[in-house]
Write a protein that holds these residues in place. Structure first.
Motif, mmCIF file in Angstrom:
data_model
loop_
_atom_site.group_PDB
_atom_site.id
_atom_site.type_symbol
_atom_site.label_atom_id
_atom_site.label_comp_id
_atom_site.label_asym_id
_atom_site.label_seq_id
_atom_site.Cartn_x
_atom_site.Cartn_y
_atom_site.Cartn_z
ATOM 1 N N LEU A 1 -10.721 20.184 -17.093
ATOM 2 C CA LEU A 1 -11.219 21.427 -16.502
ATOM 3 C C LEU A 1 -10.710 22.635 -17.281
ATOM 4 C CD1 LEU A 1 -12.824 22.798 -14.219
ATOM 5 C CD2 LEU A 1 -10.687 22.872 -12.917
ATOM 6 N N GLU A 2 -9.448 22.619 -17.683
ATOM 7 C CA GLU A 2 -8.893 23.719 -18.475
ATOM 8 C C GLU A 2 -9.623 23.841 -19.813
ATOM 9 O OE1 GLU A 2 -4.674 23.167 -18.775
ATOM 10 O OE2 GLU A 2 -4.398 23.442 -16.622
ATOM 11 N N ARG A 3 -9.890 22.707 -20.452
ATOM 12 C CA ARG A 3 -10.616 22.740 -21.727
ATOM 13 C C ARG A 3 -12.031 23.273 -21.526
ATOM 14 N NH1 ARG A 3 -7.277 18.391 -23.226
ATOM 15 N NH2 ARG A 3 -8.473 16.794 -22.156
ATOM 16 N N LYS A 4 -12.685 22.811 -20.467
ATOM 17 C CA LYS A 4 -14.056 23.230 -20.186
ATOM 18 C C LYS A 4 -14.130 24.737 -19.934
ATOM 19 C CE LYS A 4 -16.243 22.099 -16.276
ATOM 20 N NZ LYS A 4 -16.860 21.237 -15.252
ATOM 21 N N LYS A 5 -13.139 25.277 -19.235
ATOM 22 C CA LYS A 5 -13.126 26.715 -18.941
ATOM 23 C C LYS A 5 -12.416 27.518 -20.026
ATOM 24 C CE LYS A 5 -13.674 26.515 -14.015
ATOM 25 N NZ LYS A 5 -13.370 27.214 -12.775
ATOM 26 N N GLN A 6 -11.944 26.826 -21.054
ATOM 27 C CA GLN A 6 -11.247 27.441 -22.188
ATOM 28 C C GLN A 6 -10.089 28.326 -21.737
ATOM 29 O OE1 GLN A 6 -14.260 29.362 -24.530
ATOM 30 N NE2 GLN A 6 -15.001 27.427 -25.327
ATOM 31 N N ARG A 7 -9.281 27.752 -20.885
ATOM 32 C CA ARG A 7 -8.076 28.459 -20.456
ATOM 33 C C ARG A 7 -6.980 27.452 -20.192
ATOM 34 N NH1 ARG A 7 -9.989 30.291 -14.424
ATOM 35 N NH2 ARG A 7 -7.851 30.266 -13.784
ATOM 36 N N SER A 8 -5.790 27.870 -20.427
ATOM 37 C CA SER A 8 -4.668 26.984 -20.168
ATOM 38 C C SER A 8 -3.926 27.477 -18.938
ATOM 39 C CB SER A 8 -3.720 26.929 -21.370
ATOM 40 O OG SER A 8 -3.195 28.209 -21.620
ATOM 41 N N SER A 9 -3.254 26.555 -18.319
ATOM 42 C CA SER A 9 -2.506 26.888 -17.113
ATOM 43 C C SER A 9 -1.250 27.654 -17.491
ATOM 44 C CB SER A 9 -2.137 25.605 -16.366
ATOM 45 O OG SER A 9 -1.348 25.912 -15.252
ATOM 46 N N LYS A 10 -0.930 28.684 -16.725
ATOM 47 C CA LYS A 10 0.307 29.423 -16.940
ATOM 48 C C LYS A 10 1.459 28.733 -16.221
ATOM 49 C CE LYS A 10 -2.095 33.713 -17.593
ATOM 50 N NZ LYS A 10 -2.639 34.888 -16.967
ATOM 51 N N GLN A 11 1.123 27.757 -15.407
ATOM 52 C CA GLN A 11 2.128 27.013 -14.666
ATOM 53 C C GLN A 11 2.526 25.777 -15.464
ATOM 54 O OE1 GLN A 11 0.326 27.529 -10.375
ATOM 55 N NE2 GLN A 11 -0.454 25.747 -11.370
ATOM 56 N N GLU A 12 3.726 25.356 -15.263
ATOM 57 C CA GLU A 12 4.175 24.134 -15.923
ATOM 58 C C GLU A 12 3.504 22.908 -15.303
ATOM 59 O OE1 GLU A 12 8.310 21.693 -16.694
ATOM 60 O OE2 GLU A 12 8.399 23.812 -16.185
ATOM 61 N N HIS A 13 3.299 22.954 -13.981
ATOM 62 C CA HIS A 13 2.725 21.818 -13.266
ATOM 63 C C HIS A 13 1.406 22.226 -12.618
ATOM 64 C CE1 HIS A 13 6.489 19.735 -13.847
ATOM 65 N NE2 HIS A 13 7.109 20.794 -13.374
ATOM 66 N N ARG A 14 0.448 21.359 -12.676
ATOM 67 C CA ARG A 14 -0.858 21.625 -12.078
ATOM 68 C C ARG A 14 -0.927 21.130 -10.645
ATOM 69 N NH1 ARG A 14 -0.382 21.065 -17.172
ATOM 70 N NH2 ARG A 14 -1.635 22.375 -18.520
ATOM 71 N N TYR A 15 -0.098 20.181 -10.319
ATOM 72 C CA TYR A 15 -0.016 19.665 -8.958
ATOM 73 C C TYR A 15 1.367 19.062 -8.737
ATOM 74 C CZ TYR A 15 -0.834 15.059 -11.026
ATOM 75 O OH TYR A 15 -0.736 13.924 -11.783
ATOM 76 N N THR A 16 1.682 18.860 -7.479
ATOM 77 C CA THR A 16 2.908 18.179 -7.101
ATOM 78 C C THR A 16 2.508 17.017 -6.215
ATOM 79 O OG1 THR A 16 4.192 20.213 -7.182
ATOM 80 C CG2 THR A 16 5.108 18.414 -5.893
ATOM 81 N N SER A 17 3.115 15.863 -6.430
ATOM 82 C CA SER A 17 2.749 14.713 -5.613
ATOM 83 C C SER A 17 3.999 14.008 -5.101
ATOM 84 C CB SER A 17 1.877 13.748 -6.407
ATOM 85 O OG SER A 17 2.566 13.253 -7.535
ATOM 86 N N MET B 1 0.858 -1.185 0.000
ATOM 87 C CA MET B 1 0.000 0.000 0.000
ATOM 88 C C MET B 1 0.894 1.233 0.000
ATOM 89 S SD MET B 1 -3.101 1.363 0.162
ATOM 90 C CE MET B 1 -4.351 0.304 0.801
ATOM 91 N N LYS B 2 0.487 2.220 -0.791
ATOM 92 C CA LYS B 2 1.223 3.480 -0.916
ATOM 93 C C LYS B 2 0.332 4.637 -0.484
ATOM 94 C CE LYS B 2 4.778 1.619 -3.051
ATOM 95 N NZ LYS B 2 6.125 1.646 -2.556
ATOM 96 N N LEU B 3 0.952 5.723 -0.109
ATOM 97 C CA LEU B 3 0.260 6.965 0.194
ATOM 98 C C LEU B 3 0.718 7.993 -0.821
ATOM 99 C CD1 LEU B 3 -1.510 8.710 2.124
ATOM 100 C CD2 LEU B 3 0.613 9.301 3.295
ATOM 101 N N LEU B 4 -0.215 8.520 -1.610
ATOM 102 C CA LEU B 4 0.088 9.577 -2.559
ATOM 103 C C LEU B 4 -0.376 10.889 -1.944
ATOM 104 C CD1 LEU B 4 1.143 10.186 -5.494
ATOM 105 C CD2 LEU B 4 -1.260 10.351 -6.114
ATOM 106 N N VAL B 5 0.571 11.771 -1.668
ATOM 107 C CA VAL B 5 0.276 13.104 -1.148
ATOM 108 C C VAL B 5 0.310 14.026 -2.351
ATOM 109 C CG1 VAL B 5 1.031 14.943 0.401
ATOM 110 C CG2 VAL B 5 1.405 12.548 1.040
ATOM 111 N N CYS B 6 -0.814 14.655 -2.645
ATOM 112 C CA CYS B 6 -0.950 15.478 -3.846
ATOM 113 C C CYS B 6 -1.325 16.901 -3.445
ATOM 114 C CB CYS B 6 -2.011 14.871 -4.747
ATOM 115 S SG CYS B 6 -2.262 15.777 -6.279
ATOM 116 N N ILE B 7 -0.438 17.853 -3.711
ATOM 117 C CA ILE B 7 -0.690 19.266 -3.428
ATOM 118 C C ILE B 7 -1.099 19.900 -4.747
ATOM 119 C CG2 ILE B 7 0.278 21.429 -2.568
ATOM 120 C CD1 ILE B 7 2.416 19.609 -1.157
ATOM 121 N N ILE B 8 -2.348 20.399 -4.772
ATOM 122 C CA ILE B 8 -2.925 20.842 -6.034
ATOM 123 C C ILE B 8 -3.466 22.260 -5.905
ATOM 124 C CG2 ILE B 8 -5.188 19.845 -5.521
ATOM 125 C CD1 ILE B 8 -5.222 18.963 -8.523
ATOM 126 N N ASP B 9 -3.362 23.020 -6.951
ATOM 127 C CA ASP B 9 -3.890 24.378 -6.995
ATOM 128 C C ASP B 9 -5.393 24.327 -6.745
ATOM 129 O OD1 ASP B 9 -5.069 26.818 -8.151
ATOM 130 O OD2 ASP B 9 -3.030 27.212 -8.878
#
Length: 99
Positions: free
Chosen positions: A67-83, A1-9
């Motif tokens: 979500l980006e496609r639905k809102k018709q915007r792209s992220s200005k960040q290279e990464h959307r989350y860090t895990s 079993m693993k624990l994935l810690v995901c920090i997301i905008d």
């Protein structure tokens, strides 16, 4: 079993929670902010079997991109989350901080 810690905008947090719960993933959500990205974040803790890690990571990516496609915007960040991926046995002291 693993624990994935995901920090997301926070932009993606509600959608990640909604979509991944529908896919059957169980998670714990923690509100967080501060120095990591210097803005509002949400931290998700996922318990996942090793064989399912890639599937979860792919699902996280798809939710953010959809979500980006639905809102018709792209992220200005290279990464959307860090895990961070931890063995549950190694995460036990981290999870017992408040005891």
């Amino acid at each position: 079993m693993k624990l994935l810690v995901c920090i997301i905008d926070n932009v993606y947090a509600d959608e990640v929670e909604l979509k991944l719960k529908k896919q059957g993933y169980r998670m714990t959500e923690l509100a967080s902010s501060g120095g990591f990205w210097r803005k509002g974040n949400t931290t998700f803790l996922f318990g996942v079997e090793e064989k399912d890690i890639k599937e979860l990571q792919d699902a996280l990516k798809v939710v953010c991109l959809d979500l980006e496609r639905k809102k018709q915007r792209s992220s200005k960040q290279e990464h959307r989350y860090t895990s961070f991926l931890l063995d549950v046995k190694d995460a036990a002291p981290f999870l017992a901080i408040g005891k």
